[in-house]
Design a protein around this motif. Structure first.
Motif, short mmCIF file in Angstrom:
data_model
loop_
_atom_site.label_atom_id
_atom_site.label_comp_id
_atom_site.label_asym_id
_atom_site.label_seq_id
_atom_site.Cartn_x
_atom_site.Cartn_y
_atom_site.Cartn_z
N PRO A 1 0.74 -1.16 -0.08
CA PRO A 1 -0.09 0.11 0.07
C PRO A 1 0.73 1.29 -0.04
O PRO A 1 0.60 2.23 -0.66
CB PRO A 1 -0.81 -0.18 1.44
CG PRO A 1 -1.04 -1.51 1.38
CD PRO A 1 0.28 -2.09 1.03
N THR A 2 2.17 1.23 0.60
CA THR A 2 2.53 2.44 0.83
C THR A 2 3.76 2.87 -0.40
O THR A 2 4.39 3.66 -0.51
CB THR A 2 3.67 2.35 1.98
OG1 THR A 2 4.35 1.40 2.13
CG2 THR A 2 2.63 2.64 3.18
N MET A 3 3.93 1.53 -1.03
CA MET A 3 4.86 1.73 -2.36
C MET A 3 4.24 1.70 -3.80
O MET A 3 4.43 2.56 -4.72
CB MET A 3 5.92 0.56 -2.28
CG MET A 3 7.00 0.60 -0.97
SD MET A 3 8.12 -0.61 -1.12
CE MET A 3 9.17 0.24 0.02
N GLY A 4 3.47 0.67 -3.93
CA GLY A 4 2.70 0.37 -5.44
C GLY A 4 2.30 -1.24 -5.66
O GLY A 4 2.59 -2.09 -4.56
N MET A 5 2.22 -1.51 -6.80
CA MET A 5 1.68 -2.87 -7.02
C MET A 5 2.55 -3.42 -8.34
O MET A 5 2.68 -2.53 -9.09
CB MET A 5 0.28 -2.84 -7.37
CG MET A 5 -0.91 -2.28 -6.42
SD MET A 5 -2.35 -2.79 -6.83
CE MET A 5 -2.61 -1.59 -8.45
N VAL A 6 2.89 -4.43 -8.38
CA VAL A 6 3.35 -4.90 -9.53
C VAL A 6 2.64 -6.25 -10.00
O VAL A 6 2.34 -7.29 -8.96
CB VAL A 6 4.92 -5.37 -9.42
CG1 VAL A 6 5.15 -6.19 -10.80
CG2 VAL A 6 5.65 -4.29 -8.87
N PHE A 7 2.06 -6.39 -11.02
CA PHE A 7 1.04 -7.39 -11.33
C PHE A 7 1.12 -7.85 -13.02
O PHE A 7 1.28 -6.95 -13.52
CB PHE A 7 -0.44 -7.18 -11.16
CG PHE A 7 -1.09 -5.80 -11.51
CD1 PHE A 7 -0.63 -4.64 -10.82
CD2 PHE A 7 -1.79 -6.05 -12.61
CE1 PHE A 7 -1.26 -3.31 -11.38
CE2 PHE A 7 -2.21 -4.43 -13.12
CZ PHE A 7 -1.88 -3.30 -12.65
N ALA A 8 0.76 -9.10 -13.47
CA ALA A 8 0.39 -9.41 -14.90
C ALA A 8 -0.86 -8.77 -15.24
O ALA A 8 -1.94 -8.49 -14.84
CB ALA A 8 0.41 -10.83 -14.77
N ASN A 9 -0.65 -8.06 -16.46
CA ASN A 9 -1.50 -7.07 -16.91
C ASN A 9 -1.42 -7.60 -18.62
O ASN A 9 -0.63 -7.39 -19.12
CB ASN A 9 -0.92 -5.65 -16.81
CG ASN A 9 -2.30 -4.88 -17.16
OD1 ASN A 9 -3.35 -5.06 -17.14
ND2 ASN A 9 -1.93 -3.52 -17.71
N GLY A 10 -2.70 -7.94 -18.86
CA GLY A 10 -2.90 -8.08 -20.35
C GLY A 10 -4.13 -9.07 -20.78
O GLY A 10 -4.90 -9.01 -19.99
N THR A 11 -4.06 -9.44 -21.96
CA THR A 11 -5.27 -10.17 -22.77
C THR A 11 -5.16 -11.56 -22.32
O THR A 11 -6.06 -12.42 -22.13
CB THR A 11 -5.82 -9.61 -23.86
OG1 THR A 11 -4.76 -9.76 -24.64
CG2 THR A 11 -6.50 -8.45 -23.89
N ASN A 12 -4.17 -12.27 -22.72
CA ASN A 12 -3.83 -13.56 -22.55
C ASN A 12 -2.33 -13.96 -22.72
O ASN A 12 -1.74 -12.90 -22.55
CB ASN A 12 -4.48 -14.27 -23.92
CG ASN A 12 -4.04 -13.71 -25.03
OD1 ASN A 12 -2.68 -13.67 -25.51
ND2 ASN A 12 -4.86 -13.23 -26.12
N ALA A 13 -2.04 -15.16 -22.44
CA ALA A 13 -0.69 -15.69 -22.28
C ALA A 13 0.23 -15.20 -23.40
O ALA A 13 1.63 -14.87 -23.45
CB ALA A 13 -0.55 -17.12 -22.25
#
Ligand SMILES: [Zn+2]
Length: 151
Positions: free
Chosen positions: A79-91
Motif C-alpha cells: 500500500p505505501t509503495m505500489g503494485m506489480v501485477f501481470a496485465n494483458g489479455t492472454n498468455a
C-alpha cells in the motif's frame, strides 16, 4: 530456512525458496516473477481455490514444471509503495505492470476512505503505470521502490 535456487520455470538462479514446514515449500522467482508452492498441483484443493479467485490471465499463464508444480504470476501489493501485477489479455499478450503509490493529498482525503471512514494515506496512481516485459520483472519491482532501504 531461506535460500536461492534455479527456477524450474525460467531457469534463472534467482528463485527464492522458503520452507514453511517440512511438507510445504514456497518458490518465488525474481527472474520471471512467477511463484508456486508444494500445494500448487493439478487436482489439488489449493489450486482449485486459486482458480476460483484468479483473473483469467493468471490462469492462462499457468505453467507446470517437471515436478508437477503449477507456477503462476505473482502479485505484489504494498500500500505505501505500489503494485506489480501481470496485465494483458492472454498468455501471448501480456506484460508486467507497475503502479506507484502516492500520498493522498489533504484535499483528496474524502475521496479515499476505508469502510470505517478513515482516510487512506496512500493511493495507487494509475498515471504512473509502466509496463515491463516478462524478464524485466526486477525492474518493475525497482520502479516501485522495493529495493530501496526502508528505515
Ligand atoms: Zn523464473
Amino acid at each position: 530456512m531461506d535460500n536461492l535456487t534455479i527456477c524450474d520455470r525460467c531457469g534463472s538462479d534467482a528463485c527464492y525458496v522458503d520452507e514453511v514446514n517440512q511438507d510445504i515449500k514456497t518458490y518465488f522467482c525474481y527472474g520471471c516473477g512467477f511463484q508456486t508452492n508444494s500445494l500448487m498441483v493439478e487436482d489439488g484443493e489449493f489450486l482449485d481455490q486459486q482458480k476460483e479467485v484468479l483473473p483469467e490471465l493468471y490462469k492462462d499463464l499457468f505453467y507446470e514444471d517437471k515436478e508437477g508444480h503449477i507456477w503462476m504470476p505473482s502479485t505484489v501489493n504494498i500500500p505505501t509503495m505500489g503494485m506489480v501485477f501481470a496485465n494483458g489479455t492472454n498468455a501471448d499478450n501480456w506484460s508486467w505492470a507497475a503502479v506507484k503509490a502516492v500520498p493522498v493529498k489533504e484535499e483528496e482525503k474524502e475521496k479515499y476512505v476505508r469502510k470505517d471512514k478513515t482516510s487512506y494515506e496512500y493511493r495507487m496512481d494509475m498515471d504512473t503505470l509502466k509496463n515491463y516485459s516478462e524478464h524485466d520483472y526486477m525492474e518493475a519491482l525497482e520502479y516501485i521502490g522495493i529495493f530501496e532501504k526502508q528505515n
